[in-house]
Enzyme design. Structure first.
Site, PDB file in Angstrom:
ATOM      1  N   THR A 297      -4.150  -9.788  35.511  1.00  0.00           N
ATOM      2  CA  THR A 297      -3.833  -8.631  34.814  1.00  0.00           C
ATOM      3  C   THR A 297      -4.700  -7.830  35.947  1.00  0.00           C
ATOM      4  O   THR A 297      -6.166  -7.703  34.810  1.00  0.00           O
ATOM      5  CB  THR A 297      -3.944  -8.954  33.692  1.00  0.00           C
ATOM      6  OG1 THR A 297      -2.793  -9.509  33.483  1.00  0.00           O
ATOM      7  CG2 THR A 297      -3.609  -7.417  32.669  1.00  0.00           C
TER       8      THR A 297
ATOM      9  N   LYS B 198       2.569  -3.587  32.291  1.00  0.00           N
ATOM     10  CA  LYS B 198       1.909  -5.183  31.418  1.00  0.00           C
ATOM     11  C   LYS B 198       1.050  -3.871  30.791  1.00  0.00           C
ATOM     12  O   LYS B 198       0.922  -4.454  28.996  1.00  0.00           O
ATOM     13  CB  LYS B 198       1.407  -5.910  32.455  1.00  0.00           C
ATOM     14  CG  LYS B 198       0.454  -6.719  32.346  1.00  0.00           C
ATOM     15  CD  LYS B 198       0.346  -8.011  31.441  1.00  0.00           C
ATOM     16  CE  LYS B 198      -0.954  -8.442  31.005  1.00  0.00           C
ATOM     17  NZ  LYS B 198       0.203 -10.038  30.160  1.00  0.00           N
TER      18      LYS B 198
ATOM     19  N   LYS C 137      -9.523  -7.130  26.502  1.00  0.00           N
ATOM     20  CA  LYS C 137      -9.127  -6.657  27.929  1.00  0.00           C
ATOM     21  C   LYS C 137      -8.148  -5.649  28.711  1.00  0.00           C
ATOM     22  O   LYS C 137      -8.005  -4.669  28.899  1.00  0.00           O
ATOM     23  CB  LYS C 137      -8.943  -7.832  28.602  1.00  0.00           C
ATOM     24  CG  LYS C 137      -9.165  -7.843  30.322  1.00  0.00           C
ATOM     25  CD  LYS C 137      -8.438  -8.731  31.090  1.00  0.00           C
ATOM     26  CE  LYS C 137      -8.297  -8.569  32.485  1.00  0.00           C
ATOM     27  NZ  LYS C 137      -7.978  -9.491  33.581  1.00  0.00           N
TER      28      LYS C 137
HETATM   29  P1  NAD Z   1      -9.174 -18.088  33.876  1.00  0.00           P
HETATM   30  O1  NAD Z   1     -11.244 -17.178  33.612  1.00  0.00           O
HETATM   31  O2  NAD Z   1      -9.322 -19.040  32.760  1.00  0.00           O
HETATM   32  O3  NAD Z   1      -9.172 -17.887  35.459  1.00  0.00           O
HETATM   33  C1  NAD Z   1      -9.247 -17.449  36.117  1.00  0.00           C
HETATM   34  C2  NAD Z   1      -9.922 -18.461  37.926  1.00  0.00           C
HETATM   35  O4  NAD Z   1     -10.116 -17.530  38.874  1.00  0.00           O
HETATM   36  C3  NAD Z   1     -11.552 -19.236  37.469  1.00  0.00           C
HETATM   37  O5  NAD Z   1     -10.968 -20.810  37.246  1.00  0.00           O
HETATM   38  C4  NAD Z   1     -12.172 -18.903  37.680  1.00  0.00           C
HETATM   39  O6  NAD Z   1     -13.789 -19.497  39.061  1.00  0.00           O
HETATM   40  C5  NAD Z   1     -11.768 -18.388  39.682  1.00  0.00           C
HETATM   41  N1  NAD Z   1     -11.852 -17.767  39.794  1.00  0.00           N
HETATM   42  C6  NAD Z   1     -13.085 -16.248  39.562  1.00  0.00           C
HETATM   43  N2  NAD Z   1     -13.483 -15.715  40.722  1.00  0.00           N
HETATM   44  C7  NAD Z   1     -13.316 -16.487  41.927  1.00  0.00           C
HETATM   45  C8  NAD Z   1     -13.433 -16.011  43.002  1.00  0.00           C
HETATM   46  N3  NAD Z   1     -14.257 -15.055  43.783  1.00  0.00           N
HETATM   47  N4  NAD Z   1     -12.740 -16.831  43.604  1.00  0.00           N
HETATM   48  C9  NAD Z   1     -11.727 -17.266  43.271  1.00  0.00           C
HETATM   49  N5  NAD Z   1     -11.628 -18.155  42.225  1.00  0.00           N
HETATM   50  C10 NAD Z   1     -12.554 -17.229  40.728  1.00  0.00           C
HETATM   51  O7  NAD Z   1      -8.709 -16.659  33.297  1.00  0.00           O
HETATM   52  P2  NAD Z   1      -6.973 -16.846  33.343  1.00  0.00           P
HETATM   53  O8  NAD Z   1      -6.587 -16.692  31.707  1.00  0.00           O
HETATM   54  O9  NAD Z   1      -6.309 -18.115  34.385  1.00  0.00           O
HETATM   55  O10 NAD Z   1      -6.151 -15.838  34.172  1.00  0.00           O
HETATM   56  C11 NAD Z   1      -6.502 -15.031  34.672  1.00  0.00           C
HETATM   57  C12 NAD Z   1      -5.409 -13.863  34.869  1.00  0.00           C
HETATM   58  O11 NAD Z   1      -3.972 -13.994  34.093  1.00  0.00           O
HETATM   59  C13 NAD Z   1      -6.409 -12.786  34.388  1.00  0.00           C
HETATM   60  O12 NAD Z   1      -6.481 -11.833  35.048  1.00  0.00           O
HETATM   61  C14 NAD Z   1      -5.435 -12.630  33.221  1.00  0.00           C
HETATM   62  O13 NAD Z   1      -5.771 -11.109  32.058  1.00  0.00           O
HETATM   63  C15 NAD Z   1      -4.051 -13.114  33.250  1.00  0.00           C
HETATM   64  N6  NAD Z   1      -3.434 -13.653  31.476  1.00  0.00           N
HETATM   65  C16 NAD Z   1      -3.752 -14.441  30.911  1.00  0.00           C
HETATM   66  C17 NAD Z   1      -3.151 -14.030  30.475  1.00  0.00           C
HETATM   67  C18 NAD Z   1      -4.060 -16.229  29.007  1.00  0.00           C
HETATM   68  O14 NAD Z   1      -3.355 -16.224  28.363  1.00  0.00           O
HETATM   69  N7  NAD Z   1      -4.735 -16.585  29.617  1.00  0.00           N
HETATM   70  C19 NAD Z   1      -1.615 -14.441  30.065  1.00  0.00           C
HETATM   71  C20 NAD Z   1      -1.705 -13.279  30.700  1.00  0.00           C
HETATM   72  C21 NAD Z   1      -1.809 -12.634  31.715  1.00  0.00           C
END
Ligand code: NAD
Length: 289
Positions: A93, A168, A243
């Site tokens: 997102t 979204k 966010k």
């Molecule tokens: P998270 O923080 O659990 O996961 C993100 C991952 O990206 C981490 O494992 C981190 O180590 C990795 N990362 C960060 N920088 C990096 C890089 N340069 N190279 C490789 N890996 C890297 O976050 P999440 O909850 O999995 O969310 C991910 C996306 O999904 C976000 O954009 C969030 O807004 C979206 N989202 C989340 C949810 C939710 O309920 N958690 C729901 C819908 C959408």
């Protein structure tokens, strides 16, 4: 298919596992060794750099925290390292402007790209029941569908590039507004002497019905079971809603749209998060009234 998956956190971990279950060869990369190890346990091949992970793949999926990281991962390590003809799918997102900018850079480098943010939380990511809203050309969408289907309940072609992120941000702004409105109505009913359960029964069948009231009632013991019945643990964290609201405000400014209710909702979630509520489900606004 051979698919690179970058970003194996709360969401990406389960999504990559579902691609493996569907028979794809998944080449995983994450900066976190822990996340990468979990992906390995789930059947992904793990790599310690992005260029290694994208070598020889048909598609690259990213699920990363924000637009800055998405742009930097694609521009520094994916472009020119992924094979010609590979399709890029960013499921993170992020703000609409960055989504469009990265796609433009991808196109200039000779690749097709879609923005494909998701609706549904960690349980839907693990269960393969996410809804994907996809922005991109018809041709890119047709290819993206094959990659997304094992992770999806529904895959919707929203329109041209950026349209997935627009959908979204608008959806989540609306969700925040009707959640806050639902909390206020439930609390007002109670304070004015009406049993909140009776209010739920009336309004959920009247013109006040909406998802926050009918399917996610934010007051404990009222309506359907929701995180409210578990002290607002689990569910959709207020910090994530904040966010998304910030992205919506950025999108509104960029598009020249006036969104006074969205702006107010953002301020309410900002105050709640600053007071320490960021980890609580977004229905916990009820407890502040
Ligand atoms: P998270 O923080 O659990 O996961 C993100 C991952 O990206 C981490 O494992 C981190 O180590 C990795 N990362 C960060 N920088 C990096 C890089 N340069 N190279 C490789 N890996 C890297 O976050 P999440 O909850 O999995 O969310 C991910 C996306 O999904 C976000 O954009 C969030 O807004 C979206 N989202 C989340 C949810 C939710 O309920 N958690 C729901 C819908 C959408």
């Amino acid at each position: 298919m051979k698919i690179a998956f970058i970003g194996l956190g709360n969401m990406g971990g389960g999504m990559a596992a579902n691609l493996v279950k569907a028979g794809h060869d998944v080449q995983a990369f994450d900066l976190s060794e822990e996340a990468l190890a979990r992906a390995g346990e789930n059947g992904c091949a793990t790599f310690s750099t992005v260029p290694e992970a994208v070598a020889g793949v048909d598609a690259v999926v990213t699920m990363l925290p924000n637009g800055g990281i998405v742009k930097s991962v694609y521009t520094s390590d994916v472009f020119s390292r992924a094979p010609a003809g590979a399709l890029f799918l960013d499921c993170s997102t992020i703000d609409v402007d960055t989504a469009r900018e990265v796609e433009k850079l991808a196109r200039e480098a000779g690749y097709e790209m879609v923005d494909a943010p998701v609706s549904g939380g960690i349980a839907a990511a693990n269960g393969g029941t996410l809804t994907f809203m996809v922005g991109g050309t018809e041709a890119a969408f047709a290819k993206a569908q094959t990659v997304l289907e094992p992770m999806a309940k529904k895959v919707i072609h929203a329109g041209a590039i950026g349209a997935g992120q627009v959908a979204k941000m608008c959806n989540n702004m609306l969700l925040a507004i009707h959640m806050i409105g639902t909390c206020e109505a439930l609390k007002l009913a109670e304070k004015a002497g009406l049993d909140p359960q009776m209010f739920y029964e009336i309004s959920s069948n009247a013109t006040g019905y909406n998802w926050s009231l009918n399917d996610y009632t934010p007051a404990a013991g009222v309506g359907v079971t929701s995180p409210a019945d578990n002290d607002y643990a689990g569910g959709f964290a207020s910090a994530l809603m904040l966010k998304d609201l910030r992205l919506a405000m950025q999108g509104a400014e960029s598009a020249g749209a006036t969104v006074p209710m969205g702006e107010h909702a953002m301020k309410i979630y900002e105050a709640f998060c600053e007071a320490g509520g960021g980890g609580k489900d977004f229905g916990a606004i009820f407890t502040t009234l």
